[in-house]
Scaffold this active site. Structure first.
Site, mmCIF file in Angstrom:
data_model
loop_
_atom_site.group_PDB
_atom_site.id
_atom_site.type_symbol
_atom_site.label_atom_id
_atom_site.label_comp_id
_atom_site.label_asym_id
_atom_site.label_seq_id
_atom_site.Cartn_x
_atom_site.Cartn_y
_atom_site.Cartn_z
ATOM 1 N N GLY A 436 25.583 34.781 31.886
ATOM 2 C CA GLY A 436 24.087 35.174 31.750
ATOM 3 C C GLY A 436 23.679 34.918 33.219
ATOM 4 O O GLY A 436 24.506 34.598 33.987
ATOM 5 N N ASP A 543 35.907 25.399 31.903
ATOM 6 C CA ASP A 543 35.274 26.347 33.026
ATOM 7 C C ASP A 543 34.672 25.458 34.334
ATOM 8 O O ASP A 543 34.137 25.715 34.883
ATOM 9 C CB ASP A 543 34.584 27.515 32.588
ATOM 10 C CG ASP A 543 34.587 28.616 33.731
ATOM 11 O OD1 ASP A 543 35.569 28.619 34.735
ATOM 12 O OD2 ASP A 543 33.542 29.329 33.816
#
Length: 713
Positions: A436, A543
């Site tokens: 996003g 991540d």
């Protein structure tokens, strides 16, 4: 005889019994008392419901409809409980409002604010604080004992407050327990009453919902007491531990009473030793005490709270917040995937059949003569399937949008009424990633600056949004993790946005440059502390990289939980293996191992530590996954020795131990976050690091040198 003189009319009384010919209405106007006697028997001038803007229906029950609303003058969001019977039976409204008001001030009971009326129809509304979804939205899923203890401490505390206020709720069930980011609140006092004197019967006996109804009510005893609230708390505790209701199903009142009378002890023993063998003895004592068949022997709320099971210091439970299904049992997750491929009609039919089969299995396993005893676990499996199918099938044909309007459920699968993103003024795009876009924004009313993470996939895959939001919310409160504030939606497109605290600039902006060991130690202490919080909350980030670490004047904050997930039970594989960014991906993920753990975050932190010390990434470059795995398998030890003795010869032995521990090829030998923070390298008192971009500008020596050059003191 002369007619007697007329008797003068008595002065109008100021008591309620002598109401004037014209009685006040909800809008302060007056109507004839004769007409009011039939249509509006209440004797109170109530504020008007028109003071509130009604936004969306968020719940329906036997006693009324609950509407999310906003006060037109203050803008405060509230819940309006519409009581259409209030115009006819205002006494019932008064009892409900009085019982709820008697419990005012307890943090685990929904607070009542006002009673208002519709000036046209005379319908009555209770105005209450607005809280999100109910506990039912998060079932079925079994929870660990620690989390259940935290939840039960709140619920038993609420019961203690009600009973101390001489109130019996009489309808405690998951639907009447709201969840505000881990803080549970008992609501819906529509069946509540004040405690009668000893021996005086209540008019109603079977009040509430069958699976949570106490044995004395099932037996038709009208002289019950507060113990009828403690029984459903025991049922809820069992349901939280197992993920399925303990009693009821499709039984009638008589069947359920007979089943409890004959088999309750056997069912509890089977629950303790077969279904929940790891449950602590203290938890068994509490559950056994709450589910005592004899109300005289049943635990009171005060006795339960004084039990040793609640003696441990309370800690915030790891709630899913908006996500009913996070961290669920492997079986239930499989059942949800199975339910997803069925049509609504097929789900409803399968749910009915599974529920019937589950109860038949459980009845036979309880020693009934209509079949031989079999493993009760089969009954629980079928019950879980039925609840999963029912949950999927229960979505209305038209579901609420961010503005309270409706669109077909097939297009908008989420079940939550979200605030509007229009409440925020979008200022500038500050970052873009695979999941996003991040936008700097300002709240229009408060002026607070926030970060909006735009998730265009959210309208199609709200489950992914819930996982991300829940993982980030589970880590709330740690200073080195970006805090999530809300989830909002675009009322036109349906796109979803996460609202988070705003922090400017990432660690990537300050690379490449090598840093001294002291500064790296300060930075790594923060990052490993954040990892410890995540892993203690059963969250894996998956991540961690410089782009996902923000820098707020030297305070680092981990962000972007778009790849995060809750920790699976040991041995259960994750769907995704190669998650994250290649130079920071652990060897076990490169090897295709789906059964990894929190160690994948620690490997990434080791890569970042090496990059901070050298100014360049340690691994990866333009390699493929296979090439990087082969390189690490063959050369990792040589690469670390070269790093320690050729590139960083001045690095302390303690720092080398930490870096070697974080970059252990075998995840079983890799340092955990807790082990790393206990290492001697972090024993030195932390000091604020001088970060590039900020500290040099405020170095007082610059000004001292200028003053000396000018001949000034």
């Amino acid at each position: 005889m002369a007619a007697p003189a007329p008797v003068p009319a008595p002065p109008a009384s100021r008591k309620r019994a002598a109401a004037p010919d014209h009685e006040p209405t909800a809008s302060r106007s007056s109507t004839p008392a004769a007409a009011a006697g039939a249509k509006r028997p209440r004797r109170y001038a109530l504020a008007s419901v028109d003071d509130y803007e009604q936004l969306d229906v968020v719940g329906e029950g036997a006693s009324g409809v609950v509407i999310m609303a906003r006060h037109r003058r203050t803008g405060n969001k509230v819940a309006l409980k519409h009581l259409p019977h209030g115009a006819r039976d205002f006494d019932a409204v008064r009892v409900e409002a009085a019982c709820q008001h008697a419990c005012t001030g307890h943090p685990n009971i929904v607070q009542i604010k006002d009673v208002v009326a519709d000036p046209k129809s005379g319908d009555v509304f209770l105005v209450m604080e607005f809280v999100g979804g109910s506990l039912r939205d998060e079932l079925p899923r079994a929870r660990p004992e620690k989390q259940v203890r935290f939840m039960m401490r709140q619920l038993v505390g609420a019961a203690k407050k009600m009973h101390a206020s001489h109130v019996i709720h009489r309808d405690i069930k998951p639907e009447n327990i709201l969840n505000s980011f881990g803080d549970l609140k008992v609501c819906d006092f529509g069946s509540a009453t004040f405690v009668n004197p000893a021996g005086k019967p209540y008019e109603e006996c079977l009040v509430g919902t069958l699976p949570y109804t106490s044995p004395e009510q099932l037996a038709g005893n009208h002289c019950y007491g507060p113990g009828v609230d403690m029984w459903p708390l025991g049922c809820i505790m069992g349901e939280l531990l197992t993920g399925a209701p303990l009693f009821g199903g499709d039984m009638t009142e008589k069947e359920l009473l007979a089943d409890l009378s004959a088999n309750l002890d056997d069912q509890l023993n089977e629950l303790f030793y077969d279904v929940l063998p790891e449950l602590s003895p203290a938890a068994r004592e509490v559950l056994f005490g709450l589910l005592a068949f004899d109300p005289e022997k049943r635990m009171t709320a005060a006795e339960a709270l004084e039990h040793r099971w609640f003696a441990e210091e309370p800690k915030k439970a790891n709630f899913a917040g908006f996500a009913p299904l996070f961290g669920a049992h492997a079986l239930v997750l499989f059942l949800f995937m199975f339910a997803a491929v069925l049509s609504p009609a097929a789900r409803r039919e399968a749910a009915t059949e599974a529920m019937h089969a589950a109860n038949a299995r459980r009845r036979r396993s309880s020693g009934r003569p209509d079949g031989k005893a079999i493993d009760q676990g089969i009954g629980y499996i079928l019950m879980a399937l039925a609840l999963v199918l029912t949950y999927r099938a229960a979505a209305p044909d038209d579901e609420p949008t961010a503005t309270g309007s409706t669109t077909p459920a097939a297009k908008r699968p989420r079940r939550y009424a979200l605030a509007s993103v229009d409440d925020y003024e979008q200022l500038d795009v500050v970052g873009e990633g695979a999941s996003g876009v991040v936008i700097m924004a300002r709240h229009r009313r408060t002026g607070n600056k926030v970060a909006l993470k735009h998730l265009p996939h959210g309208a199609r895959d709200f489950d992914a949004v819930r996982v991300e939001a829940a993982c980030q919310h589970a880590c709330t409160g740690h200073p080195n993790i970006v805090q999530i504030k809300d989830v909002v939606a675009d009322p036109k497109s349906g796109d979803v946005f996460l609202v988070m605290e705003f922090v400017e600039g990432s660690l990537r902006d300050e690379l490449p440059r090598a840093r001294p060991e002291k500064q790296v130690r300060f930075m790594m202490r923060q990052l490993i502390g954040a990892a410890k919080k995540m892993h203690a909350s059963h969250v894996i980030h998956r991540d961690i990289k410089p782009e996902n670490i923000l820098n707020s004047f030297g305070d680092l904050k981990v962000c972007d939980f778009g790849s995060a997930t809750f920790v699976n039970p040991a041995g259960k594989p994750y769907e995704e293996c190669l998650v994250g960014t290649l130079p920071y991906t652990s060897p076990e993920q490169l090897a295709g191992n789906h059964c990894y753990g929190p160690g994948v975050d620690m490997w990434a932190l080791g890569c970042i530590m090496g990059e901070l010390l050298t100014g360049a990434p340690l691994f990866g470059g333009d390699m493929t996954e296979k090439e990087l795995l082969a390189d690490l398998s063959a050369n990792l030890d040589d690469q670390l020795n070269e790093l320690f003795y050729d590139v960083l010869p001045e690095l302390s032995p303690a720092a080398r131990e930490v870096l070697s521990g974080l970059l252990a090829f075998d995840p079983e030998k890799r340092m955990t976050a807790a082990e790393a923070l206990d290492h001697r390298w972090f024993a030195e008192e932390p000091k604020k690091a001088n970060f590039a971009g900020f500290a040099p500008l405020f170095d007082v020596r610059i000004f001292k040198n200028q003053d000396a050059a000018n001949g000034k003191q």
